[in-house]
Design a protein around this motif. Structure first.
Motif, PDB file in Angstrom:
ATOM      1  N   MET A   1       0.840  -1.204   0.000  1.00 19.24           N
ATOM      2  CA  MET A   1       0.000   0.000   0.000  1.00 19.24           C
ATOM      3  C   MET A   1       0.877   1.257   0.000  1.00 19.24           C
ATOM      4  SD  MET A   1      -2.997   1.135   2.682  1.00 19.24           S
ATOM      5  CE  MET A   1      -4.026  -0.255   2.211  1.00 19.24           C
ATOM      6  N   LYS A   2       0.460   2.253  -0.766  1.00 17.88           N
ATOM      7  CA  LYS A   2       1.241   3.483  -0.867  1.00 17.88           C
ATOM      8  C   LYS A   2       1.198   4.269   0.438  1.00 17.88           C
ATOM      9  CE  LYS A   2       0.736   4.146  -5.855  1.00 17.88           C
ATOM     10  NZ  LYS A   2       0.403   5.102  -6.927  1.00 17.88           N
ATOM     11  N   LEU A   3       2.320   4.955   0.731  1.00 16.86           N
ATOM     12  CA  LEU A   3       2.382   5.820   1.905  1.00 16.86           C
ATOM     13  C   LEU A   3       1.406   6.987   1.759  1.00 16.86           C
ATOM     14  CD1 LEU A   3       6.236   6.147   2.473  1.00 16.86           C
ATOM     15  CD2 LEU A   3       4.621   4.889   3.922  1.00 16.86           C
ATOM     16  N   PRO A   4       0.945   7.554   2.881  1.00 14.22           N
ATOM     17  CA  PRO A   4       0.191   8.806   2.798  1.00 14.22           C
ATOM     18  C   PRO A   4       1.036   9.864   2.097  1.00 14.22           C
ATOM     19  CG  PRO A   4       0.038   7.870   5.000  1.00 14.22           C
ATOM     20  CD  PRO A   4       1.062   7.055   4.264  1.00 14.22           C
ATOM     21  N   LEU A   5       0.386  10.705   1.316  1.00 12.88           N
ATOM     22  CA  LEU A   5       1.083  11.761   0.583  1.00 12.88           C
ATOM     23  C   LEU A   5       0.753  13.113   1.188  1.00 12.88           C
ATOM     24  CD1 LEU A   5       2.728  12.739  -1.952  1.00 12.88           C
ATOM     25  CD2 LEU A   5       0.501  12.975  -3.101  1.00 12.88           C
ATOM     26  N   VAL A   6       1.783  13.918   1.448  1.00 12.39           N
ATOM     27  CA  VAL A   6       1.598  15.294   1.893  1.00 12.39           C
ATOM     28  C   VAL A   6       1.851  16.215   0.707  1.00 12.39           C
ATOM     29  CG1 VAL A   6       2.285  17.094   3.524  1.00 12.39           C
ATOM     30  CG2 VAL A   6       2.390  14.687   4.203  1.00 12.39           C
ATOM     31  N   ILE A   7       0.837  16.998   0.336  1.00 16.99           N
ATOM     32  CA  ILE A   7       0.989  18.001  -0.722  1.00 16.99           C
ATOM     33  C   ILE A   7       1.256  19.339  -0.036  1.00 16.99           C
ATOM     34  CG2 ILE A   7      -0.112  19.179  -2.654  1.00 16.99           C
ATOM     35  CD1 ILE A   7      -1.744  16.678  -3.165  1.00 16.99           C
ATOM     36  N   VAL A   8       2.449  19.869  -0.246  1.00 17.98           N
ATOM     37  CA  VAL A   8       2.903  21.077   0.449  1.00 17.98           C
ATOM     38  C   VAL A   8       2.872  22.264  -0.495  1.00 17.98           C
ATOM     39  CG1 VAL A   8       4.763  22.140   1.790  1.00 17.98           C
ATOM     40  CG2 VAL A   8       4.444  19.653   1.857  1.00 17.98           C
ATOM     41  N   ASN A   9       2.233  23.330  -0.060  1.00 11.46           N
ATOM     42  CA  ASN A   9       2.280  24.592  -0.802  1.00 11.46           C
ATOM     43  C   ASN A   9       3.293  25.506  -0.120  1.00 11.46           C
ATOM     44  OD1 ASN A   9       1.946  27.004  -2.110  1.00 11.46           O
ATOM     45  ND2 ASN A   9      -0.188  27.311  -1.509  1.00 11.46           N
ATOM     46  N   PRO A  10       4.530  25.558  -0.602  1.00 11.88           N
ATOM     47  CA  PRO A  10       5.555  26.354   0.083  1.00 11.88           C
ATOM     48  C   PRO A  10       5.283  27.849   0.058  1.00 11.88           C
ATOM     49  CG  PRO A  10       6.370  25.554  -2.024  1.00 11.88           C
ATOM     50  CD  PRO A  10       5.051  24.899  -1.808  1.00 11.88           C
ATOM     51  N   ALA A  11       4.405  28.301  -0.852  1.00 16.34           N
ATOM     52  CA  ALA A  11       4.097  29.734  -0.943  1.00 16.34           C
ATOM     53  C   ALA A  11       3.008  30.161   0.021  1.00 16.34           C
ATOM     54  CB  ALA A  11       3.669  30.079  -2.368  1.00 16.34           C
ATOM     55  N   SER A  12       2.355  29.209   0.702  1.00 20.22           N
ATOM     56  CA  SER A  12       1.282  29.581   1.625  1.00 20.22           C
ATOM     57  C   SER A  12       1.835  30.346   2.817  1.00 20.22           C
ATOM     58  CB  SER A  12       0.522  28.332   2.096  1.00 20.22           C
ATOM     59  OG  SER A  12       1.373  27.462   2.803  1.00 20.22           O
ATOM     60  N   ALA A  13       0.952  31.081   3.478  1.00 14.51           N
ATOM     61  CA  ALA A  13       1.343  31.966   4.592  1.00 14.51           C
ATOM     62  C   ALA A  13       2.431  32.936   4.140  1.00 14.51           C
ATOM     63  CB  ALA A  13       1.801  31.158   5.805  1.00 14.51           C
ATOM     64  N   SER A  14       2.244  33.482   2.936  1.00 10.58           N
ATOM     65  CA  SER A  14       3.190  34.451   2.364  1.00 10.58           C
ATOM     66  C   SER A  14       4.608  33.907   2.305  1.00 10.58           C
ATOM     67  CB  SER A  14       3.148  35.761   3.157  1.00 10.58           C
ATOM     68  OG  SER A  14       1.874  36.347   3.109  1.00 10.58           O
TER      69      SER A  14
END
Length: 309
Positions: A1-14
């Motif tokens: 089974m695939k690991l949980p994936l974290v989608i990160v928006n590095p531009a968030s919170a300015s």
């Protein structure tokens, strides 16, 4: 089974998420466990990645960012049409949706909630509207859609106010800059297919969750799994009065005001009455287009990991 994936928006919170990510990742590994990771580079990436990964069999996808990132990931999962579950690791400006779910802001506590929480089925809104290119578009929303002053406040906010203030103060400052001189649009609205009514509005909110605008408790009675929108309308009141009574919206006591109306509905259709007048529409904290628009509730459409409380 695939690991949980974290989608990160590095531009968030300015851009602060980019700096915070090493610490966030460390807390997540310590209190949640192993995970895979993907970074966004531009608007729309989170939606695309979430949809592709859900279709490829990923069972748990975590959005790391603000309300816009969470909404994009939710849209991707809904477009995929799978039973992939949404998780939230907060790192944004407003943090409105997480308040309704009572997700902790502290990274270690949020990571524990992702590990030990329960799966809840929540309602989702589906909006059809006119996009910036003048074509009909469709988008899902999990928090709040609004038209009137809200769309213009969000547009002003995206021009850089958050870099000056951040969070709640940014929304308040943008509202103050917008309210004076704001021309109240006249709109025709129909709820659940009933006869149209005509309104002059400051803001018209179609709420699935309780908060918007950096902590305003716009729909204090909203429930995420009741199969209904909370329709909250702030009518035509003087600008000074809007400012003076804005504190009541943060507290969630505004439903008793004479100029505020509240109703429940499964669907809503709205159009601008004045010829040629554009009425801006915002969805989950992003300006997406304008009226005419229609909104429909989709009961129990999305799986979300929530704290066990």
């Amino acid at each position: 089974m695939k690991l949980p994936l974290v989608i990160v928006n590095p531009a968030s919170a300015s851009g602060a998420t980019r700096r915070r990510w090493p610490r966030l990742a460390s807390e997540l590994r310590a209190h949640f466990g192993p995970f895979a990771c993907a970074f966004t580079e531009k608007a729309g990436d989170a939606m695309r990645i979430a949809e592709e990964e859900a279709r490829a069999g990923r069972r748990f996808i975590i959005a790391c960012g603000g309300d816009g990132t969470i909404s994009e990931v939710a849209n991707g999962l809904l477009r995929a049409g799978t039973e992939t579950e949404l998780g939230i690791l907060p790192s944004g400006t407003g943090g409105d949706f997480q308040k309704t779910l009572r997700i902790p802001r502290r990274a270690s506590d949020a990571a524990r909630a992702l590990c030990e929480g329960r799966t809840q089925l929540i309602d989702v809104g589906r909006a059809n509207y006119v996009g910036f290119a003048g074509r009909k578009e469709e988008r899902f929303f999990i928090n709040v859609a609004s038209f009137g002053m809200g769309g213009e406040v969000v547009a002003r906010l995206k021009k850089g106010t958050t870099r000056l203030f951040g969070g709640r103060l940014a929304f308040a400052y943008s509202m103050l800059r917008t309210v004076f001189g704001f021309e109240r649009p006249r709109v025709a609205v129909s709820l659940d297919g009933k006869e149209e009514i005509y309104l002059d509005v400051i803001n018209f909110c179609i709420a699935n969750a309780r908060y918007f605008g950096g902590g305003m408790k716009i729909a204090p009675e909203a429930k995420l799994a009741d199969g209904l929108f909370d329709i909250v309308v702030i009518g035509d009141m003087p600008s000074v009065e809007v400012v003076l009574k804005s504190y009541s919206i943060y507290l969630g006591t505004h439903l008793s005001l004479d100029q505020v109306s509240h109703a429940y509905a499964r669907s809503c259709v709205a159009r601008a009455v004045e010829g040629g007048r554009e009425v801006s529409l915002e969805i989950d904290g992003e300006t997406v287009g304008r009226l005419p628009a229609s909104f429909e509730i989709l009961p129990s459409a999305l799986r979300v990991r929530c704290p066990s409380i």
